[in-house]
Design an enzyme around this catalytic site. Structure first.
Site, PDB file in Angstrom:
ATOM      1  N   ASP A   8     -16.014  12.069  -1.957  1.00 61.79           N
ATOM      2  CA  ASP A   8     -15.406  10.787  -1.585  1.00 61.79           C
ATOM      3  C   ASP A   8     -16.077  10.239  -0.328  1.00 61.79           C
ATOM      4  O   ASP A   8     -17.202  10.630   0.037  1.00 61.79           O
ATOM      5  CB  ASP A   8     -13.886  10.996  -1.413  1.00 61.79           C
ATOM      6  CG  ASP A   8     -13.067   9.749  -1.715  1.00 61.79           C
ATOM      7  OD1 ASP A   8     -13.035   8.863  -0.840  1.00 61.79           O
ATOM      8  OD2 ASP A   8     -12.479   9.634  -2.805  1.00 61.79           O
ATOM      9  N   ASP A   9     -15.408   9.346   0.336  1.00 57.75           N
ATOM     10  CA  ASP A   9     -15.903   8.644   1.527  1.00 57.75           C
ATOM     11  C   ASP A   9     -16.489   9.620   2.560  1.00 57.75           C
ATOM     12  O   ASP A   9     -15.979  10.721   2.750  1.00 57.75           O
ATOM     13  CB  ASP A   9     -14.691   7.916   2.137  1.00 57.75           C
ATOM     14  CG  ASP A   9     -15.097   6.882   3.160  1.00 57.75           C
ATOM     15  OD1 ASP A   9     -16.280   6.787   3.473  1.00 57.75           O
ATOM     16  OD2 ASP A   9     -14.186   6.172   3.625  1.00 57.75           O
TER      17      ASP A   9
ATOM     18  N   ASP B  78      -2.607   5.707  -3.256  1.00 52.19           N
ATOM     19  CA  ASP B  78      -2.921   6.751  -2.282  1.00 52.19           C
ATOM     20  C   ASP B  78      -1.732   7.684  -2.086  1.00 52.19           C
ATOM     21  O   ASP B  78      -1.845   8.721  -1.434  1.00 52.19           O
ATOM     22  CB  ASP B  78      -3.297   6.122  -0.932  1.00 52.19           C
ATOM     23  CG  ASP B  78      -4.762   5.691  -0.920  1.00 52.19           C
ATOM     24  OD1 ASP B  78      -5.524   6.150  -1.785  1.00 52.19           O
ATOM     25  OD2 ASP B  78      -5.134   4.887  -0.045  1.00 52.19           O
TER      26      ASP B  78
ATOM     27  N   TRP C 103     -15.235   3.312  -7.189  1.00 53.87           N
ATOM     28  CA  TRP C 103     -15.556   2.018  -6.571  1.00 53.87           C
ATOM     29  C   TRP C 103     -14.328   1.565  -5.791  1.00 53.87           C
ATOM     30  O   TRP C 103     -13.344   1.154  -6.386  1.00 53.87           O
ATOM     31  CB  TRP C 103     -15.917   1.034  -7.671  1.00 53.87           C
ATOM     32  CG  TRP C 103     -16.360  -0.326  -7.259  1.00 53.87           C
ATOM     33  CD1 TRP C 103     -15.697  -1.189  -6.446  1.00 53.87           C
ATOM     34  CD2 TRP C 103     -17.554  -1.002  -7.659  1.00 53.87           C
ATOM     35  NE1 TRP C 103     -16.406  -2.358  -6.309  1.00 53.87           N
ATOM     36  CE2 TRP C 103     -17.543  -2.280  -7.048  1.00 53.87           C
ATOM     37  CE3 TRP C 103     -18.631  -0.663  -8.490  1.00 53.87           C
ATOM     38  CZ2 TRP C 103     -18.573  -3.206  -7.242  1.00 53.87           C
ATOM     39  CZ3 TRP C 103     -19.639  -1.593  -8.680  1.00 53.87           C
ATOM     40  CH2 TRP C 103     -19.613  -2.852  -8.049  1.00 53.87           C
ATOM     41  N   ASP C 104     -14.419   1.661  -4.481  1.00 56.05           N
ATOM     42  CA  ASP C 104     -13.249   1.410  -3.634  1.00 56.05           C
ATOM     43  C   ASP C 104     -13.307   0.008  -3.019  1.00 56.05           C
ATOM     44  O   ASP C 104     -14.361  -0.662  -3.033  1.00 56.05           O
ATOM     45  CB  ASP C 104     -13.229   2.478  -2.519  1.00 56.05           C
ATOM     46  CG  ASP C 104     -11.831   2.803  -2.032  1.00 56.05           C
ATOM     47  OD1 ASP C 104     -10.904   2.004  -2.263  1.00 56.05           O
ATOM     48  OD2 ASP C 104     -11.668   3.858  -1.376  1.00 56.05           O
TER      49      ASP C 104
ATOM     50  N   CYS D 187     -10.696   1.495  -7.595  1.00 50.56           N
ATOM     51  CA  CYS D 187      -9.754   1.908  -6.568  1.00 50.56           C
ATOM     52  C   CYS D 187      -9.714   0.803  -5.534  1.00 50.56           C
ATOM     53  O   CYS D 187     -10.704   0.115  -5.304  1.00 50.56           O
ATOM     54  CB  CYS D 187     -10.287   3.204  -5.943  1.00 50.56           C
ATOM     55  SG  CYS D 187      -9.367   3.767  -4.509  1.00 50.56           S
TER      56      CYS D 187
ATOM     57  N   ARG E  83      -9.312  -2.228   8.830  1.00 53.63           N
ATOM     58  CA  ARG E  83      -9.923  -0.898   8.697  1.00 53.63           C
ATOM     59  C   ARG E  83     -11.345  -0.893   9.272  1.00 53.63           C
ATOM     60  O   ARG E  83     -12.280  -0.327   8.700  1.00 53.63           O
ATOM     61  CB  ARG E  83      -9.938  -0.436   7.239  1.00 53.63           C
ATOM     62  CG  ARG E  83      -9.842   1.070   7.110  1.00 53.63           C
ATOM     63  CD  ARG E  83     -10.222   1.580   5.739  1.00 53.63           C
ATOM     64  NE  ARG E  83      -9.866   2.986   5.603  1.00 53.63           N
ATOM     65  CZ  ARG E  83     -10.518   3.843   4.834  1.00 53.63           C
ATOM     66  NH1 ARG E  83     -11.526   3.462   4.109  1.00 53.63           N
ATOM     67  NH2 ARG E  83     -10.139   5.087   4.784  1.00 53.63           N
TER      68      ARG E  83
ATOM     69  N   ASN F 131     -11.199  -1.576   0.374  1.00 53.53           N
ATOM     70  CA  ASN F 131     -10.127  -1.187   1.287  1.00 53.53           C
ATOM     71  C   ASN F 131      -9.597  -2.261   2.221  1.00 53.53           C
ATOM     72  O   ASN F 131      -9.007  -1.933   3.253  1.00 53.53           O
ATOM     73  CB  ASN F 131     -10.583   0.027   2.104  1.00 53.53           C
ATOM     74  CG  ASN F 131     -10.452   1.297   1.291  1.00 53.53           C
ATOM     75  OD1 ASN F 131      -9.363   1.616   0.812  1.00 53.53           O
ATOM     76  ND2 ASN F 131     -11.545   1.997   1.095  1.00 53.53           N
TER      77      ASN F 131
ATOM     78  N   TRP G 187       0.855  -1.182   0.000  1.00 52.35           N
ATOM     79  CA  TRP G 187       0.000   0.000   0.000  1.00 52.35           C
ATOM     80  C   TRP G 187       0.900   1.244   0.000  1.00 52.35           C
ATOM     81  O   TRP G 187       1.905   1.289   0.691  1.00 52.35           O
ATOM     82  CB  TRP G 187      -0.904   0.001   1.251  1.00 52.35           C
ATOM     83  CG  TRP G 187      -1.683   1.279   1.367  1.00 52.35           C
ATOM     84  CD1 TRP G 187      -2.758   1.650   0.618  1.00 52.35           C
ATOM     85  CD2 TRP G 187      -1.411   2.365   2.255  1.00 52.35           C
ATOM     86  NE1 TRP G 187      -3.174   2.907   0.983  1.00 52.35           N
ATOM     87  CE2 TRP G 187      -2.370   3.369   1.992  1.00 52.35           C
ATOM     88  CE3 TRP G 187      -0.444   2.593   3.244  1.00 52.35           C
ATOM     89  CZ2 TRP G 187      -2.400   4.581   2.676  1.00 52.35           C
ATOM     90  CZ3 TRP G 187      -0.476   3.798   3.937  1.00 52.35           C
ATOM     91  CH2 TRP G 187      -1.452   4.776   3.655  1.00 52.35           C
TER      92      TRP G 187
HETATM   93  C1  DGJ Z   1      -8.895   4.672  -0.182  1.00 51.59           C
HETATM   94  C2  DGJ Z   1      -8.793   5.439  -1.468  1.00 51.59           C
HETATM   95  O1  DGJ Z   1      -7.632   5.092  -2.153  1.00 51.59           O
HETATM   96  C3  DGJ Z   1      -8.805   6.931  -1.145  1.00 51.59           C
HETATM   97  O2  DGJ Z   1      -8.635   7.668  -2.320  1.00 51.59           O
HETATM   98  C4  DGJ Z   1     -10.105   7.264  -0.478  1.00 51.59           C
HETATM   99  O3  DGJ Z   1     -11.163   7.061  -1.360  1.00 51.59           O
HETATM  100  C5  DGJ Z   1     -10.270   6.420   0.779  1.00 51.59           C
HETATM  101  N1  DGJ Z   1     -10.123   5.041   0.496  1.00 51.59           N
HETATM  102  C6  DGJ Z   1     -11.612   6.671   1.405  1.00 51.59           C
HETATM  103  O4  DGJ Z   1     -11.849   5.825   2.445  1.00 51.59           O
END
Ligand code: DGJ
Length: 732
Positions: free
Chosen positions: A367-368, A549, A478-479, A527, A444, A481, A200
């Site tokens: 965003d989020d 990021d 579309w994330d 994403c 997370r 994480n 990451w």
């Molecule tokens: C991870 C993404 O890479 C960021 O750009 C952002 O959208 C965050 N998540 C939001 O939680």
């Protein structure tokens, strides 16, 4: 014809304009692989399969004792487990007898124009005039499975694709334990292996090493293609460089667990297999059912890594990316994430939009943090309804205000995730991936939804389409994480739990397919905590992917260079952020090599910075065509040169070129003459900035002198973090 078959010799020849790939039907129906490399007109290649005589430790087929043939030594077209080939197996089927010995032999073949779609999977596509396909049907006599090896040749592009379909035509269920998408045997071991590793915040760094005896591999078993290894591998000749020598590129069109393994065997020959990682994979195939392995893209280049990359770029731009946004200039956007993180409301976003509009920015992405009760990353994933405490008046009112300010509106989602603290989880704790009796790992503060379930996908589709159909949303990020753990589904029986990793990806693809069909106007950006799913599978559904990021422009150089090995820059999500270690001008010049946007609070820019931002946007609008459609030449690689990084785009008619140079670290003597590539040596080019005219031959052979001058020219560019962009056009 790019694909031909010679009945007499039993040879298939798959030609592109620069490469030849051959398959031989050998005795007893074995499929061998005599050759892959630069184009050859001949068919007299059978001799190339001979690997010398051998002793008793390489098994033989009792029907072929008069020739020194062993599956353990011969170049096998698609290697099978447990029947004489001890090297890496592409296929392993456990039949009703309980053993996993597998052995496929030729049955028949078909050659036809065009390219078939792969059921439920992303893949390159082609019209009837653009590609030709070979289907080789084979059979394992004992398990009763039929295995179709699929090859499509993109003649004009120097590229091929492969896939495999396994069909159970027996009366009993069988278990698939390995179904790799390709196996390629090479005659020697004098190759370098190039791949992209990372983590990451540091995705896709280029690594190259010489092959050694034994197995070397890159893989993911995270349930995503991952930040750590990209599903890309290149074998290149030892003397190859960026622009010369042979390179064989492999890129897997899949977003989940993968494995690209290379084995150098006892005879010093090399086998590469690539496909779904066999660790944590299994598939129960009932009678009459079939299984399709995802696609492997194979590119041959005689012009080093650079030639390989340009072929990947052309193939993906024209035969993978789809939809309205495929060839269209993408809007310059401003994203709220680094500008505000979770700390925003409707008024702040509208202020961003109003300020951004004055600068020439075209879209605001929220965003989020806009849904449920989300003010931190610890809740509400899965509750895809607007937080009206934050967005007073709701989403429609916000979008209207943003549109009124002159900007389009985009939104963020993380569809495959669920927070323990969410209404969705309280109502459906069984909807996330889990293994009975085992505590769920957390990352997370979130769990992962069981995307193999239709009811889960339907719920997410319903919730999200409610928002999307009622509001004027023009972009969707579309994330994704976290990676997968405790990978089990409460709906599947024990013998099918090993299918869940792959079923998860199939479920994700199904959901993406539904969204892209239902909302064809929306620009999708993929994403995964930056670029944790930057793979061709995702590019099939979204024409751009957030690269990382890490928005520090100098760090980005390594990331973007690595990414460019196989992905076109038109797919790189790249933004200018508030990272003042590097001058704003360089942050802009680096983001220009991508989809371009901003990720900062526009209200906090000084007047001088605002002027620069306006210029950057004008530059993006001016140069976008050559960036998005041009050929990329990597001139100085950041991991190889401590001081500079440089790249160049050249339009396909060679009438325009855009050169960018970044000084990562100031040199004591800032002397730099840079040679360009890809120009027409006989044409004359005008430097748009200085008006100087140079021949293409001069620019490529002698180069352009970028050493700072007493009058100040090039001085800023030579400072730490400095950069310059030069635009050349052919003189009429
Ligand atoms: C991870 C993404 O890479 C960021 O750009 C952002 O959208 C965050 N998540 C939001 O939680």
């Amino acid at each position: 014809m790019p694909i031909s078959f010679d009945q007499a010799s039993g040879l298939f020849k798959l030609d592109t304009k620069n490469s030849t790939y051959m398959i031989e039907i050998y005795r007893e129906g074995y499929l061998l692989h005599p050759y892959y490399g630069g184009y050859i007109p001949d068919e007299n290649v059978k001799d190339l399969c001979y690997r010398g005589t051998f002793a008793s430790f390489s098994p033989q087929n009792p029907r072929i004792l008069d020739e020194p043939f062993s599956p353990d030594l011969a170049p096998m077209e698609y290697s099978c487990n447990g029947t004489g080939d001890y090297r890496l197996s592409a296929l392993q089927v456990r039949g009703s007898g309980g053993d996993a010995s597998t052995d496929i032999r030729y049955v028949s073949h078909k050659i036809y124009r065009g390219k078939p779609a792969l059921t439920g999977l992303p893949a390159t596509y082609a019209g009837e005039e653009e590609a030709q396909t070979l289907e080789l049907l084979t059979r394992d006599a004992v398990t009763g499975v039929y295995v179709t090896l699929l090859y499509t040749v993109f003649e004009e592009l120097g590229a091929m694709t492969r896939s495999v379909v396994v069909e159970n035509r027996s009366q009993e269920p069988v278990d698939l334990e390995r179904v790799y998408s390709c196996c390629v045997d090479f005659p020697g071991m004098d190759y370098k292996m190039t791949h992209l590793y990372g983590q990451w915040f540091k995705e896709r760094t280029v690594a190259t090493r010489r092959l050694e005896h034994g197995i070397q591999s890159i893989a993911s078993k995270r349930g995503a293609s991952s930040h750590n290894h990209n599903p890309f591998l290149c074998l290149s000749s030892l003397n190859s460089t960026e622009e010369s020598g042979e390179a064989f590129g492999f890129n897997f069109v899949y977003s989940g667990n993968f494995d690209l393994s290379v084995e150098v065997d006892q005879r010093g020959t090399t086998r590469l297999i690539g496909g779904i990682n066999a660790t944590d994979f299994g598939w129960r195939l009932e009678p009459g059912e079939s299984f399709t392995a995802p696609e492997m893209v194979m590119v041959y280049s005689s012009q080093g890594l650079g030639g390989m990359s340009r072929t990947f770029h052309k193939l993906y731009s024209s035969h993978l990316i789809r939809g309205k946004w495929k060839d269209v200039k993408r809007p310059v956007l401003i994203n709220s994430w680094e500008a505000a993180f979770f700390d925003f409301d409707d008024d702040k976003l509208v202020e961003f939009a109003e300020e951004a509009a004055k600068l020439g920015i075209e879209m605001l992405v929220m965003d989020d943090g806009w849904f449920g009760k989300r003010n931190l990353d610890n809740c509400s994933l899965g509750d895809w309804y607007v937080n009206e405490g934050k967005l007073k008046g709701g989403l429609s009112s916000l979008i209207e205000r943003v549109n009124r300010a002159g900007l389009k509106f985009g939104i963020w989602y993380e569809p495959e995730m669920i927070s323990p603290d969410s209404d969705l989880y309280r109502a459906h704790p069984d909807w996330c991936l889990q293994v009975r009796g085992r505590e769920k790992s957390i990352a997370r503060t979130q769990y992962v939804l069981d995307m193999s379930r239709q009811d889960v996908r339907d719920n997410i589709f319903r919730q999200m389409s409610e928002v999307l159909s009622k509001n004027h949303v023009e972009y969707l990020k579309w994330d994704f994480n976290r990676n997968l753990t405790e990978v089990g589904s409460l709906l599947l029986p024990p013998e099918r739990q090993k299918e869940v990793f792959h079923r998860f990806i199939l479920g994700t693809y199904d959901l993406m397919d539904r969204f892209t069909r239902a909302f064809p106007e929306i620009l999708f950006e993929n994403c995964s905590g930056g670029g944790g799913r930057f793979d061709p599978g995702m590019l099939y559904y979204s024409p751009q992917i957030w690269c990382s990021d890490n928005t520090d422009a100098i760090e980005r150089l390594t990331i973007q260079f690595g990414t460019s090995l196989c992905y076109p820059v038109s797919t790189f999500g790249a933004h200018v952020a508030h990272r003042p270690r590097t001058p704003l001008s360089t942050r802009g010049n680096v983001a220009l090599c991508g989809t371009f946007g901003y990720e900062l609070d526009p209200r906090k820019l000084t007047e001088k910075e605002k002027e620069l931002v306006k210029k950057q946007i004008a530059d993006f609008n001016r140069y976008n065509d050559v960036i998005q459609r041009g050929d990329l030449y990597r001139l100085i690689t950041p991991t190889e040169n401590p001081f500079h990084c440089a790249w160049e785009f050249v339009s396909s008619d060679r009438r325009e070129a855009l050169l960018t140079v970044v000084t990562m670290r100031q040199r004591e003597t800032p002397f730099l003459i840079l040679r360009l590539r890809g120009l027409d040596p006989e044409k004359y080019y005008r430097d748009a900035e200085t008006g100087e005219i140079y021949s293409g031959a001069l620019l490529m052979n002698a180069g352009i002198n970028l050493t700072p001058r007493p009058d100040g020219a090039y001085e800023e560019a030579a400072l730490d973090g400095g950069s310059l962009v030069k635009y050349f056009t052919v003189q009429q």
